[in-house]
Design an enzyme around this catalytic site. Structure first.
Site, mmCIF file in Angstrom:
data_model
loop_
_atom_site.group_PDB
_atom_site.id
_atom_site.type_symbol
_atom_site.label_atom_id
_atom_site.label_comp_id
_atom_site.label_asym_id
_atom_site.label_seq_id
_atom_site.Cartn_x
_atom_site.Cartn_y
_atom_site.Cartn_z
ATOM 1 N N CYS A 43 3.265 16.538 -67.301
ATOM 2 C CA CYS A 43 2.533 17.435 -68.207
ATOM 3 C C CYS A 43 3.012 17.432 -69.660
ATOM 4 C CB CYS A 43 2.545 18.874 -67.690
ATOM 5 S SG CYS A 43 1.739 19.082 -66.105
ATOM 6 N N ASP A 44 3.857 16.510 -70.045
ATOM 7 C CA ASP A 44 4.269 16.455 -71.449
ATOM 8 C C ASP A 44 4.731 15.046 -71.816
ATOM 9 O OD1 ASP A 44 4.648 17.462 -74.001
ATOM 10 O OD2 ASP A 44 6.677 18.178 -73.594
ATOM 11 N N ILE A 45 3.936 14.061 -71.456
ATOM 12 C CA ILE A 45 4.308 12.676 -71.757
ATOM 13 C C ILE A 45 3.932 12.368 -73.202
ATOM 14 C CG2 ILE A 45 3.855 10.252 -71.240
ATOM 15 C CD1 ILE A 45 3.531 11.053 -68.335
#
Length: 104
Positions: A43-45
């Site tokens: 969820c935060d690439i």
């Protein structure tokens, strides 16, 4: 260094060489495959959340502060950095593993 720093220092505003892009991409997709087998969404690439070793051969995904288990996630428009936000997040729809692939 994280990938953004590598791009600034090594790329000199022209980017990195194609073999490095291939190698980093392969390693990143292997990481995503492993996350999927564990039922986890990163969820935060983004480049800031990818570490590269001193020799610039190994890329590792890190910063799992926003990670959630698939199926136990809330729909929120502020989940991911806006430049890497998938259409599902923008539209407020349910999301799953394709969310991380979009960010890549």
């Amino acid at each position: 260094m994280n990938l953004r720093e590598v791009l600034k220092k090594s790329g000199r505003n022209i980017g990195i060489k194609l073999p490095a892009v291939r190698s980093y991409s392969k390693q990143l997709f292997i990481a995503l495959k492993h996350l999927k087998s564990c039922g986890v969404l990163h969820c935060d690439i983004k480049p800031d959340n990818m570490l590269v070793n001193e020799n610039k051969y190994v890329l590792k995904l890190y910063d799992f502060g926003n990670a959630v288990f698939a199926g136990k996630n809330e729909v929120t428009p502020y989940l991911i950095s806006r430049f890497y936000r998938s259409p599902e997040i923008i539209l407020g729809l349910a999301y799953d593993h394709p969310l991380d692939i979009w960010s890549v």
